[in-house]
Every structure is written in C-alpha cells, then in structure tokens.
Motif scaffolding. Structure first.
Motif, mmCIF file in Angstrom:
data_model
loop_
_atom_site.group_PDB
_atom_site.id
_atom_site.type_symbol
_atom_site.label_atom_id
_atom_site.label_comp_id
_atom_site.label_asym_id
_atom_site.label_seq_id
_atom_site.Cartn_x
_atom_site.Cartn_y
_atom_site.Cartn_z
ATOM 1 N N PHE A 63 0.793 -1.248 -0.088
ATOM 2 C CA PHE A 63 0.076 -0.133 -0.009
ATOM 3 C C PHE A 63 0.987 1.389 0.101
ATOM 4 O O PHE A 63 0.081 2.434 0.009
ATOM 5 N N GLY A 64 2.169 0.958 0.357
ATOM 6 C CA GLY A 64 2.983 2.353 0.090
ATOM 7 C C GLY A 64 3.357 2.961 1.400
ATOM 8 O O GLY A 64 2.655 2.887 2.383
ATOM 9 N N GLY A 65 4.357 3.859 1.268
ATOM 10 C CA GLY A 65 4.958 4.480 2.859
ATOM 11 C C GLY A 65 3.908 5.321 3.114
ATOM 12 O O GLY A 65 3.894 5.618 4.490
ATOM 13 N N ARG A 66 3.270 6.145 2.406
ATOM 14 C CA ARG A 66 2.237 7.156 3.034
ATOM 15 C C ARG A 66 1.148 6.274 4.137
ATOM 16 O O ARG A 66 0.668 6.809 5.081
ATOM 17 N N THR A 67 0.750 5.090 3.579
ATOM 18 C CA THR A 67 -0.197 4.391 4.319
ATOM 19 C C THR A 67 0.517 3.578 5.628
ATOM 20 O O THR A 67 -0.022 3.807 6.688
ATOM 21 N N ALA A 68 1.659 3.293 5.331
ATOM 22 C CA ALA A 68 2.361 2.322 6.476
ATOM 23 C C ALA A 68 3.233 3.336 7.307
ATOM 24 O O ALA A 68 3.375 2.798 8.641
ATOM 25 N N ARG A 69 3.629 4.159 6.871
ATOM 26 C CA ARG A 69 4.681 4.902 7.722
ATOM 27 C C ARG A 69 4.052 5.488 9.077
ATOM 28 O O ARG A 69 4.523 5.442 10.213
ATOM 29 N N PRO A 70 2.833 6.056 9.107
ATOM 30 C CA PRO A 70 2.459 6.320 10.295
ATOM 31 C C PRO A 70 1.866 5.406 11.298
ATOM 32 O O PRO A 70 2.094 5.501 12.425
ATOM 33 N N LEU A 71 1.560 4.237 10.769
ATOM 34 C CA LEU A 71 1.576 2.983 11.675
ATOM 35 C C LEU A 71 2.821 2.546 12.274
ATOM 36 O O LEU A 71 2.895 2.487 13.465
ATOM 37 N N ALA A 72 3.736 2.365 11.390
ATOM 38 C CA ALA A 72 5.054 2.327 12.134
ATOM 39 C C ALA A 72 5.638 3.070 12.852
ATOM 40 O O ALA A 72 6.281 2.831 14.081
ATOM 41 N N ALA A 73 5.490 4.477 12.770
ATOM 42 C CA ALA A 73 5.715 5.637 13.659
ATOM 43 C C ALA A 73 5.104 5.380 15.053
ATOM 44 O O ALA A 73 5.606 5.614 16.272
ATOM 45 N N ALA A 74 3.675 5.231 14.925
ATOM 46 C CA ALA A 74 2.846 5.028 16.118
ATOM 47 C C ALA A 74 3.317 3.722 16.970
ATOM 48 O O ALA A 74 3.456 3.851 18.181
ATOM 49 N N PHE A 75 3.673 2.762 16.268
ATOM 50 C CA PHE A 75 4.100 1.597 17.181
ATOM 51 C C PHE A 75 5.475 1.666 17.676
ATOM 52 O O PHE A 75 5.897 1.319 18.785
ATOM 53 N N LEU A 76 6.236 2.430 16.971
ATOM 54 C CA LEU A 76 7.860 2.664 17.545
ATOM 55 C C LEU A 76 7.580 3.452 18.679
ATOM 56 O O LEU A 76 8.028 3.344 19.921
ATOM 57 N N VAL A 77 6.972 4.599 18.626
ATOM 58 C CA VAL A 77 6.598 5.668 19.666
ATOM 59 C C VAL A 77 5.896 4.995 21.064
ATOM 60 O O VAL A 77 6.194 4.922 22.107
ATOM 61 N N ASN A 78 4.701 4.516 20.646
ATOM 62 C CA ASN A 78 3.782 3.638 21.818
ATOM 63 C C ASN A 78 4.346 2.518 22.470
ATOM 64 O O ASN A 78 3.771 2.116 23.474
ATOM 65 N N THR A 79 5.051 1.757 21.564
ATOM 66 C CA THR A 79 5.293 0.376 22.174
ATOM 67 C C THR A 79 6.502 0.085 22.103
ATOM 68 O O THR A 79 7.372 -0.393 23.239
ATOM 69 N N VAL A 80 7.536 0.462 21.212
ATOM 70 C CA VAL A 80 8.898 -0.063 21.355
ATOM 71 C C VAL A 80 9.789 0.968 22.071
ATOM 72 O O VAL A 80 10.510 0.389 22.672
ATOM 73 N N VAL A 81 9.546 2.204 22.188
ATOM 74 C CA VAL A 81 10.276 3.126 22.888
ATOM 75 C C VAL A 81 9.892 2.561 24.386
ATOM 76 O O VAL A 81 11.210 2.644 25.162
ATOM 77 N N PRO A 82 8.965 2.403 24.812
ATOM 78 C CA PRO A 82 8.781 1.960 26.329
ATOM 79 C C PRO A 82 9.473 0.673 26.446
ATOM 80 O O PRO A 82 9.936 0.498 27.786
ATOM 81 N N PHE A 83 9.378 -0.174 25.516
ATOM 82 C CA PHE A 83 10.149 -1.561 25.752
ATOM 83 C C PHE A 83 11.631 -1.199 25.884
ATOM 84 O O PHE A 83 12.350 -1.752 26.871
ATOM 85 N N LEU A 84 12.030 -0.184 25.161
ATOM 86 C CA LEU A 84 13.480 -0.019 25.151
ATOM 87 C C LEU A 84 13.992 0.645 26.667
ATOM 88 O O LEU A 84 15.064 0.833 27.340
#
Length: 341
Positions: A63-84
């Motif tokens: 579906f392209g970067g405009r569709t996927a990147r906001p999802l990836a950024a949200a997962f990074l900020v909301n889930t992965v950073v707290p894990f780190l």
C-alpha cells in the motif's frame, strides 16, 4: 496529532497486530507497553516487535509508505520506545535494540517513499545507533545501503557511492545473496558518478553472487533476480544504453513477485519513461496503463512524482491516439493535485 487521527491510527495499528502469530498476546503486550504497565521485558516482547515489523513491511509493499509509515511510527513511539526503557536481562535488552533498529530502518525507508527525506535520514541515523549498540551488523550495513539508495534517487552520486562502499565494508563476511544485494547498489552508485569500469565490475560481482545464491535455493523477501535486473537496468541507463535499460527493466517486471505492488507500480512507471526515451511511444503508453491499474491501491510520494512526470512527458504526444487515451485515463485516476492545470 489530531485526536481523531490518533484514534484512526490506533485502530489500524491493532488491525496489523491481529495478523501476527498469536495476535491476542501481541495486542496485550502492546497495550501494556502503552500503559507503562511493564516492569521487565522478555523474549516474547522481542518477538512481538519483530513480527509487527514484518507485517508493517508487508503493508508498505502493498500500500505504500504514506499508508504504512504513520502506523510504524505509532508502533515505534507507543510500544517499542517503552520497551527500550524497560529493564530486563542484558541479552533480551540487546535483542530488543536490534529489533528496534530494524523497525527504525524500515520506517526510514517508508519516509523515503513518502518523499520526506529529512525525516528518513533521522530514522536511518537512529537505526545505525541502535544497530551499533546491539552489534547487529546486518541491520547496520542494510541501513547504510538504504542511505545509498536514498542518495542515488536524489541524484547525489558521490554520496550514494560513499554509503554503498561503507555498507560493503561493514559486511566483509557476507554470504552470496547479501553480497549481490550490496554490489548491485555499488554498481548503480558507481554508474551515476560516471565510473563505468567500477559499475561494470560491481554488476558482474552481483551477477556472480546471485548465481551462487540461487543455486543454494530461492529466498522470498530477499534480494532476488528481479532486484538484480532492476540494478542492471539502472546501470545501463546511467551509461547511456537506453535500449538495454528497457530490456533489463522488462525482465525485472517479469520476475517480480506480485505481492510487491508498490515496487511494481513505481518501476513500471520508470520502464515507461525509458521506453518513451527509446522511441517506443505506444509501448510506453501500455506500460503506464499497467501502472495506473494498481495506482489507486498505493499511496506513495515516489509514485506520485512519477505520475506528475508522466503528464509532462506524454503531453507533447497527445495527438497520438494511445497517448491521448492514456492522458485522459490518468486525469480520471490520479490524485487531483497531480493533474496539470
């Protein structure tokens, strides 16, 4: 971010989470991380990040970067950073940094697809930092190569060459498929700088390595013969062999797996441009038409730029029946802001 936008992203992200193995567990871990309820991380958290990264990559491909990147950024900020930021055994924390580096690389690649090059560079630098800290040599050299791809797309040949060489130097023990992956990019960058001898040398090295890799077995999702044919086309085009570039890009299109929809649309648009440059107007119109078939399903800044270029390139030929039909169809298909006034 607008609250309604945040809500939509949350729903979409959890929809992605439902596609990973053991989805209730993955969703539960994401929710716990967002609430700050975790006091220690374990291997299952690392596996959640890796599985989500894989699914986000699939979304990007389709579906392209405009569709996927906001999802990836949200997962990074909301889930992965707290894990780190959460404690755990040293080997688990190291593995989490490695998984996070891979996600940062992927998010940077998505930002490139959006055309957000400054943002992409920041994600890439974060990926390098995390990969270095976790001694993840694969992601480290893959990210350097990604920075080379970004530079070559921006026509920054010398910068692209430095990053491509750095990626190769960071992976001296690479297997044949990885070596093809690195050498193909070195060939493209060298060709763009005008270094014909090095470009052909690296291309030959990539072809030899690919032959060895394919003899060991196919590898879906990795650098493959379609990708190598793409690099062959780019090298030939940079060296002035437009007809050879067309032939190699046609081979790349023939070999490419159908799941890579964004790549298919982008590279068919490139193929059409090369066909037009070679004097094949009707063939170019047919290829652009194939790109338009999938265009509504993909949200990509790189593809939108190719569509804007298409209008400019085809306009002088609108007296031709095929060109006029393509022009009118494109006006009805592409995003309104791309249509020339």
């Amino acid at each position: 971010m607008d609250p309604s936008r945040r809500s939509v992203l949350g729903v979409a992200l959890f929809s992605v989470a439902l596609t990973v193995p053991d989805p209730p567990d993955a969703v539960g871990r994401m929710e716990a991380a967002q609430r700050g309820a975790r006091t220690r991380i374990g291997w299952s958290d690392v596996h959640t990040v890796a599985a989500m990264t894989e699914q986000l990559s699939v979304t990007d491909d389709r579906f392209g970067g405009r569709t996927a990147r906001p999802l990836a950024a949200a997962f990074l900020v909301n889930t992965v950073v707290p894990f780190l930021r959460t404690g755990g055994p040293e080997n688990v924390r190291k593995a989490m940094m490695s998984a996070a580096s891979d996600l940062c690389y992927l998010t940077g690649y998505m930002a490139v697809d959006e055309g957000l090059h400054g943002l992409a560079r920041r994600y890439y630098l974060q990926a390098l930092e995390l990969a270095g800290a976790s001694e993840d040599h694969l992601t480290f050299c893959t990210t350097l190569r990604g920075m080379s791809v970004q530079a070559v797309d921006l026509r920054q040949g010398p910068v692209a060459m430095r990053f491509a060489d750095a990626a190769a130097a960071a992976s001296p023990q690479a297997g044949p498929r990885m070596r093809a992956f690195l050498a193909g990019q070195q060939a493209h960058a060298a060709a763009q700088t005008g270094d014909r001898r090095s470009a052909l040398m690296y291309l030959q090295e990539a072809e030899f390595a690919m032959d060895k890799a394919e003899a060991r077995g196919k590898a879906f999702g990795s650098y493959d013969p379609a990708s190598l044919s793409y690099h062959t086309s780019q090298v030939r085009f940079e060296m002035g062999d437009v007809h050879g570039a067309v032939a190699a890009m046609q081979e790349s299109d023939r070999l490419r797996y159908s799941v890579y929809r964004r790549t298919r649309v982008k590279e068919r648009a490139i193929l059409a441009e090369r066909q037009l440059a070679a004097g094949y107007l009707e063939a170019a119109c047919t290829t652009w038409g194939l790109a338009l078939d999938d265009y509504p399903l993909v949200n990509s800044g790189r593809i939108d730029k190719r569509m804007k270029d298409m209008f400019i390139l085809i306009r002088p030929h609108v007296r031709n029946h095929d060109a006029q039909a393509l022009y009118e169809r494109a006006r009805e298909t592409v995003r309104p802001e791309l249509i020339p006034v």
